[in-house]
Scaffold this motif. Structure first.
Motif, short mmCIF file in Angstrom:
data_model
loop_
_atom_site.label_atom_id
_atom_site.label_comp_id
_atom_site.label_asym_id
_atom_site.label_seq_id
_atom_site.Cartn_x
_atom_site.Cartn_y
_atom_site.Cartn_z
N VAL A 26 6.54 117.53 65.33
CA VAL A 26 7.56 116.48 65.51
C VAL A 26 7.89 115.85 64.15
CG1 VAL A 26 7.97 114.21 66.52
CG2 VAL A 26 6.98 116.03 67.92
N LEU A 27 6.85 115.62 63.37
CA LEU A 27 7.07 115.04 62.04
C LEU A 27 7.90 115.98 61.17
CD1 LEU A 27 6.41 112.71 60.12
CD2 LEU A 27 4.40 114.01 59.40
N TYR A 28 7.59 117.27 61.18
CA TYR A 28 8.36 118.24 60.40
C TYR A 28 9.81 118.33 60.89
CZ TYR A 28 4.08 119.92 58.17
OH TYR A 28 2.93 120.02 57.45
N TYR A 29 9.99 118.34 62.21
CA TYR A 29 11.35 118.39 62.75
C TYR A 29 12.14 117.14 62.38
CZ TYR A 29 10.26 122.54 65.54
OH TYR A 29 9.93 123.80 65.93
N ALA A 30 11.49 115.99 62.45
CA ALA A 30 12.16 114.74 62.05
C ALA A 30 12.53 114.78 60.58
CB ALA A 30 11.27 113.55 62.37
N LEU A 31 11.61 115.27 59.75
CA LEU A 31 11.89 115.38 58.32
C LEU A 31 13.05 116.34 58.05
CD1 LEU A 31 11.05 114.62 55.44
CD2 LEU A 31 9.50 116.60 55.49
N LEU A 32 13.04 117.47 58.72
CA LEU A 32 14.14 118.43 58.55
C LEU A 32 15.47 117.85 59.02
CD1 LEU A 32 12.50 121.82 59.61
CD2 LEU A 32 13.26 121.14 57.34
N LEU A 33 15.44 117.11 60.12
CA LEU A 33 16.66 116.48 60.63
C LEU A 33 17.19 115.46 59.64
CD1 LEU A 33 18.63 116.17 63.00
CD2 LEU A 33 17.14 114.36 63.86
N ILE A 34 16.30 114.68 59.06
CA ILE A 34 16.72 113.69 58.06
C ILE A 34 17.30 114.39 56.83
CG2 ILE A 34 15.83 111.99 56.42
CD1 ILE A 34 13.90 111.10 58.66
#
Length: 118
Positions: A26-34
């Motif tokens: 989730v953290l990686y996906y949030a970072l990629l989304l940002i």
């Protein structure tokens, strides 16, 4: 009974590992989304800057064209005034022309018609 205690501990460890893995995903996906949204904003900003600079460049080209046209008119005007002086000089030197004194000047006035008076 020992086996069931070990199984419970193993299950708890597996749940903790799985939740940690899910949290990191989730953290990686949030970072990629940002990062994707940030790059999209930067693309929009770059397009805006390009259009602004292009408009400014176009205005500079128009100003350059206007100044070149004015420069051409000024060159023609300068040549015209220079030609007038040359004509006067040649008239005096080659044709021996001169401006007559007022005693030799005759003014002729034509009678006006009645239609011209109105």
């Amino acid at each position: 009974m020992k086996n069931s205690g070990q199984e419970m501990t193993t299950e708890l460890i597996d749940k903790n590992v799985n939740s940690t893995i899910k949290d990191s995903k989730v953290l990686y996906y949030a970072l990629l989304l940002i990062l994707v949204l940030g790059s999209a904003v930067m693309v929009v900003f770059q397009v805006f800057e390009y259009r602004h600079d292009y408009r400014q460049l176009s205005s500079y080209f128009r100003e350059r064209d206007d100044l070149n046209a004015e420069w051409g008119r000024l060159l023609i005007e300068q040549q015209t005034f220079g030609a007038t002086a040359q004509i006067g000089t040649r008239a005096v030197t080659q044709l021996r022309m001169y401006s007559p004194p007022t005693t030799q000047t005759v003014v002729i006035s034509l009678p006006m018609k009645t239609e011209d008076k109105k």
